[in-house]
Design a protein around this motif. Sequence first.
Motif, PDB file in Angstrom:
ATOM      1  N   ALA A 209      -7.121   6.987   0.097  1.00 36.26           N
ATOM      2  CA  ALA A 209      -5.993   6.613  -0.753  1.00 36.26           C
ATOM      3  C   ALA A 209      -6.454   6.267  -2.167  1.00 36.26           C
ATOM      4  CB  ALA A 209      -5.237   5.437  -0.145  1.00 36.26           C
TER       5      ALA A 209
ATOM      6  N   SER B 226       0.831  -1.206   0.000  1.00 33.62           N
ATOM      7  CA  SER B 226       0.000   0.000   0.000  1.00 33.62           C
ATOM      8  C   SER B 226       0.862   1.251   0.000  1.00 33.62           C
ATOM      9  CB  SER B 226      -0.918   0.010   1.226  1.00 33.62           C
ATOM     10  OG  SER B 226      -1.765  -1.111   1.256  1.00 33.62           O
ATOM     11  N   VAL B 227       1.901   1.249   0.805  1.00 36.67           N
ATOM     12  CA  VAL B 227       2.771   2.416   0.933  1.00 36.67           C
ATOM     13  C   VAL B 227       3.443   2.753  -0.389  1.00 36.67           C
ATOM     14  CG1 VAL B 227       4.960   3.181   1.929  1.00 36.67           C
ATOM     15  CG2 VAL B 227       3.175   2.249   3.404  1.00 36.67           C
TER      16      VAL B 227
ATOM     17  N   GLY C 183       0.993   3.804  -3.055  1.00 36.63           N
ATOM     18  CA  GLY C 183       0.507   5.153  -2.819  1.00 36.63           C
ATOM     19  C   GLY C 183       1.513   6.223  -3.187  1.00 36.63           C
TER      20      GLY C 183
ATOM     21  N   LEU D 192      -1.885   7.540   3.706  1.00 34.57           N
ATOM     22  CA  LEU D 192      -0.859   6.509   3.865  1.00 34.57           C
ATOM     23  C   LEU D 192      -0.384   6.336   5.314  1.00 34.57           C
ATOM     24  CD1 LEU D 192       1.186   7.003   0.571  1.00 34.57           C
ATOM     25  CD2 LEU D 192      -0.618   5.338   1.067  1.00 34.57           C
TER      26      LEU D 192
END
Length: 373
Positions: A219, A164-165, A168, A203
């Motif tokens: 996000a 995800s990080v 993003g 995030l």
Amino acid sequence: MTSFVHRGQITKVVFGSGTRNLVAAEADALGCRRVLVLCTPGRTDQAEEISDLLGPAVVGTFAEAAPHTPVDVTARAVDHVRAVRADSVLAVGGGSTIGLGKAIALRTGLPQLALPTTYAGSEMTPILGETEDGRKTTRRLPEVLLRTVVYDVDLTLALPTAVSVVSGVNAMAHAVESLYAQDRDPVALLMAGEAIDALTRALPAIVRSPDDAEARADALYGAWLAGTCLGTVGMALHHKVCHVLGGTFGLPHAETHTVVLPHVVAYNAPAAPEAVARIRRALPGEDTGAALFGFAERLGAPTGLRDLGMPESGIERAAELIVRDGYWNPRPVDRDAARDLLARAWAGEPPHTPPGGGTTHTGHRTSTGAHHA
């Protein structure tokens, strides 16, 4: 008075929670009766769920999508499309799967839909990057635009935090480069700023609580806006660097964007004061490149290309390729500048702004890359 040209989008967007349940109706609205579902080998469970929702309209799954859209994988996919007589494709996944859908659409003319599960943003662009013989070529082709994109926040809840990080920050890169793009326009600037705001909010919240549905929605919203920016204006040095690194060394896409972004922003800062000012509204700090670097560090993201598998011996080769067919950029880029930027990014060192660069947007381009991304 500011003069500009704005390229609008034709893609229908359905955004919300549980919206995957609408995918059969959306396919039917396009007249799709024989849908081939696309995914990577790791997304077969989600693809199976979507296939069940499509019911009799699905004709199977092709589960070989791969990073950087290798042309040999596309060739196998096209053969499969023809074998099952598909009349459309539906990508379930991130940028790799959506890229495969675009490559199929280019070769067959079939309509495509997508259910994005990451924050890549590729689903909102007419951009296709393909890799062959260790080189990635990127083109802007209106014919690869998706017809419908269904964003279901629920599908992102299981996205691992580490993924995800970087996904993003990858989306943030699209928005950041839109702020100083050669063909930026007022709508793109508004979307880019809103995307950066949303992603810098979301995030850290996802890192703290991965199942925070509101943060996940924020996000995904930011990723949609960033992808739309990527689809409507051209990109610059950051995207050129990442495409060279991905295509030449097989580095992971989102992680590479995450490592490179602070260094390019630091390099371009003297020539992009308006962009820097807008980024500072979301990430305060005198040095915007350092602020982005610290943001990625706090999220636990990788900060060095060497950690992604790039050999130090590849820096010289990458620098050569970056300037050989360069994209337009607000600050001129020569081989020495590219080498220095890559060396810091490889070692995981904080970004550095070399002296000079001016404060104009006259830019520099060595080929017709202004509208690539």
